[in-house]
Design a protein around this motif. Structure first.
Motif: not given
Length: 169
Positions: A28-34, A77-79, A117-119
């Motif tokens: 999640t942290i990686v996801n938000f930062i990216v 990219v984040a996902t 795909i969903i995200s």
């Protein structure tokens, strides 16, 4: 400390789910930062003004609200990066899976593909919803990302537990 240990021993499945969610925060942290970096970067290139629409991905309508191609790419990219991190964290620390890497990784790639795909599709709709109910534009992408993460947990936990990284029988 014995109380906690006893509780964990008495509720191993619940403890596993709690660990799954806690350790998912690494992804999640990686996801938000990216997502934040990607949104800033792609918007800086002016890609927020380029509509993007393909199949279920609709970042063309209300482009000023969903950030067009910049919004699509930042969520995509984040996902993708978060799911890569998540595979290793979950396999090693949550499921302690002995699943053979060559067997687990294709299944996980399929799961990640579905999640990506969903995200990548969902934010165009969730961002519109949040803006339509009057949420400040400055936090709409973050709320849309939070919705994505919840959807990912609902899909990924049972899939990883029972299909990708099943317990050795």
């Amino acid at each position: 400390m014995n109380v906690v240990k006893e509780w964990i021993e008495a509720h191993p499945n619940l403890w596993e789910f709690i660990k799954f969610n806690i350790l998912s925060n690494v992804a999640t942290i990686v996801n938000f930062i990216v997502m934040w970096i990607g949104t800033a970067t792609f918007t800086g290139f002016g890609w927020h003004q380029i509509p993007f629409k393909f199949l279920i991905f609709n970042y063309a309508e209300n482009i000023e609200k969903n950030l067009g191609t910049a919004g699509f790419l930042s969520f995509l990219v984040a996902t993708a990066l978060a799911q890569t991190v998540n595979f290793f964290v979950q396999k090693q620390f949550v499921f302690k899976s002995n699943a053979v890497f060559k067997d687990a990784i294709p299944k996980y790639i399929m799961l990640a593909f579905v999640l990506i795909i969903i995200s990548a599709a969902l934010p165009a709709y969730s961002q519109k919803f949040f803006r339509d109910i009057g949420i400040s534009a400055s936090i709409v992408p973050t709320l849309a990302n939070a919705v994505n993460i919840i959807v990912q947990v609902v899909i990924s936990y049972p899939t990883m537990k029972y299909i990708v990284m099943p317990e050795k029988k």
